[in-house]
Each structure stands twice: as C-alpha cells, then as structure tokens.
Scaffold this motif. Structure first.
Motif, PDB file in Angstrom:
ATOM      1  N   GLY A  64       0.804  -1.219   0.000  1.00  0.00           N
ATOM      2  CA  GLY A  64       0.000   0.000   0.000  1.00  0.00           C
ATOM      3  C   GLY A  64       0.833   1.263   0.000  1.00  0.00           C
ATOM      4  O   GLY A  64       0.477   2.252  -0.652  1.00  0.00           O
ATOM      5  N   ASP A  65       1.951   1.247   0.707  1.00  0.00           N
ATOM      6  CA  ASP A  65       2.831   2.419   0.722  1.00  0.00           C
ATOM      7  C   ASP A  65       3.409   2.694  -0.664  1.00  0.00           C
ATOM      8  O   ASP A  65       3.597   3.852  -1.042  1.00  0.00           O
ATOM      9  N   ASP A  66       3.676   1.633  -1.414  1.00  0.00           N
ATOM     10  CA  ASP A  66       4.198   1.800  -2.766  1.00  0.00           C
ATOM     11  C   ASP A  66       3.152   2.437  -3.682  1.00  0.00           C
ATOM     12  O   ASP A  66       3.479   3.303  -4.512  1.00  0.00           O
ATOM     13  N   ILE A  67       1.908   2.028  -3.537  1.00  0.00           N
ATOM     14  CA  ILE A  67       0.818   2.622  -4.329  1.00  0.00           C
ATOM     15  C   ILE A  67       0.651   4.089  -3.943  1.00  0.00           C
ATOM     16  O   ILE A  67       0.530   4.967  -4.808  1.00  0.00           O
ATOM     17  N   TRP A  68       0.689   4.372  -2.647  1.00  0.00           N
ATOM     18  CA  TRP A  68       0.594   5.757  -2.167  1.00  0.00           C
ATOM     19  C   TRP A  68       1.729   6.594  -2.756  1.00  0.00           C
ATOM     20  O   TRP A  68       1.513   7.697  -3.257  1.00  0.00           O
ATOM     21  N   TRP A  69       2.944   6.061  -2.721  1.00  0.00           N
ATOM     22  CA  TRP A  69       4.103   6.762  -3.259  1.00  0.00           C
ATOM     23  C   TRP A  69       3.927   7.012  -4.759  1.00  0.00           C
ATOM     24  O   TRP A  69       4.205   8.113  -5.249  1.00  0.00           O
ATOM     25  N   ALA A  70       3.479   5.997  -5.488  1.00  0.00           N
ATOM     26  CA  ALA A  70       3.299   6.127  -6.941  1.00  0.00           C
ATOM     27  C   ALA A  70       2.273   7.210  -7.266  1.00  0.00           C
ATOM     28  O   ALA A  70       2.500   8.036  -8.166  1.00  0.00           O
ATOM     29  N   LEU A  71       1.163   7.222  -6.553  1.00  0.00           N
ATOM     30  CA  LEU A  71       0.147   8.251  -6.783  1.00  0.00           C
ATOM     31  C   LEU A  71       0.721   9.639  -6.543  1.00  0.00           C
ATOM     32  O   LEU A  71       0.473  10.568  -7.322  1.00  0.00           O
ATOM     33  N   SER A  72       1.491   9.790  -5.472  1.00  0.00           N
ATOM     34  CA  SER A  72       2.121  11.085  -5.167  1.00  0.00           C
ATOM     35  C   SER A  72       3.112  11.473  -6.254  1.00  0.00           C
ATOM     36  O   SER A  72       3.128  12.614  -6.720  1.00  0.00           O
ATOM     37  N   THR A  73       3.943  10.529  -6.648  1.00  0.00           N
ATOM     38  CA  THR A  73       4.967  10.775  -7.658  1.00  0.00           C
ATOM     39  C   THR A  73       4.354  11.162  -8.998  1.00  0.00           C
ATOM     40  O   THR A  73       4.902  12.008  -9.723  1.00  0.00           O
ATOM     41  N   LEU A  74       3.242  10.558  -9.321  1.00  0.00           N
ATOM     42  CA  LEU A  74       2.576  10.826 -10.600  1.00  0.00           C
ATOM     43  C   LEU A  74       1.735  12.107 -10.565  1.00  0.00           C
ATOM     44  O   LEU A  74       1.079  12.440 -11.554  1.00  0.00           O
TER      45      LEU A  74
END
Length: 139
Positions: A64-74
C-alpha cells in the motif's frame, strides 16, 4: 492474452457506476466499456510505477505504501491523500483486531480468521474513500 483478460470485469465496473448514479439512470454498454478501459489503464499505470520502485529496491511485493508513493509521484495528490488516509485507518483497525484477538485467545475464545466478506467490506470501504477523495477535487 486477450483484451478481455487484461481488463477489469465489466459487471464490476457497471456495479460501481450504478452506485454513484441515481437509481433511475441507465448506463450504455459503450459507457461501461469506456470506463472499464480507463479504469484498467489507470490501475496499470499506477501499479507499474509502484512496481518499478519495488524493482529498484530489490523487492518482489508491492504494498500500500508503494501505491501511495506512486500516486504522489505521478502528481495524483487527491488520490494519494485518500489512499494515505485509508492505509492509516486500515492499519489502525488491523492493530485493534490483533489486540482484540490476543485478548480473546488469552481467555480461551478464539476468533475465526478473516472471511471473504471481511475482505469485500474492506474493498468497499476503500472504494468509498477513493470516491470521496476524488469527488472533492472535482468541486
């Protein structure tokens, strides 16, 4: 792999669309297919970014943290905020459940493990959180 194999199930997409619309609204097959393709592409886009991060860090599991990070990064901050809130609430609930189970097990009462309906309820809550997060950005 055919297009149908890579897309989200059309029945699920239609069901989610119906939940948002008034009860008397009708949804065309073309509209369902369009949303199906867009949602599948969005999920693939975000997941690919998260997966790349995991690969760079020599990890095999996307969390979940990776998905959160990806959304932020994008640049999808509204979605990232909603996912972050959901992750926090989910982890709190898991922690409370673990503590409750420890207390129950100590007294001899064992709780059954998660059922499929528990997972479905969590998924429904997640969708509602994302919907609330995304609807606020449209206002």
């Amino acid at each position: 792999m055919t297009d149908e194999d890579r897309l989200l199930p059309i029945a699920n997409v239609g069901r989610l669309m119906k939940q948002i619309l008034p009860s008397n609204a009708k949804i065309s097959k073309e509209a369902k297919q369009t949303v199906q393709e867009c949602a599948t592409e969005f999920i693939s886009f975000v997941t690919c970014e998260a997966s790349d991060k995991c690969h760079r860090e020599n990890r095999k599991t996307v969390n979940g943290d990776d998905i959160w990070w990806a959304l932020s990064t994008l640049g999808l901050d509204n979605y990232a905020d909603a996912v972050g809130r959901h992750l926090h609430k989910y982890r709190e609930a898991e922690r409370e459940r673990t503590e409750h189970n420890k207390g129950s097990n100590d007294s001899g009462n064992e709780k059954e493990p998660n059922t499929r309906s528990d997972v479905q309820n969590q998924s429904t809550k997640f969708i509602r959180v994302v919907e609330k997060g995304s609807s606020s950005s449209a206002r």
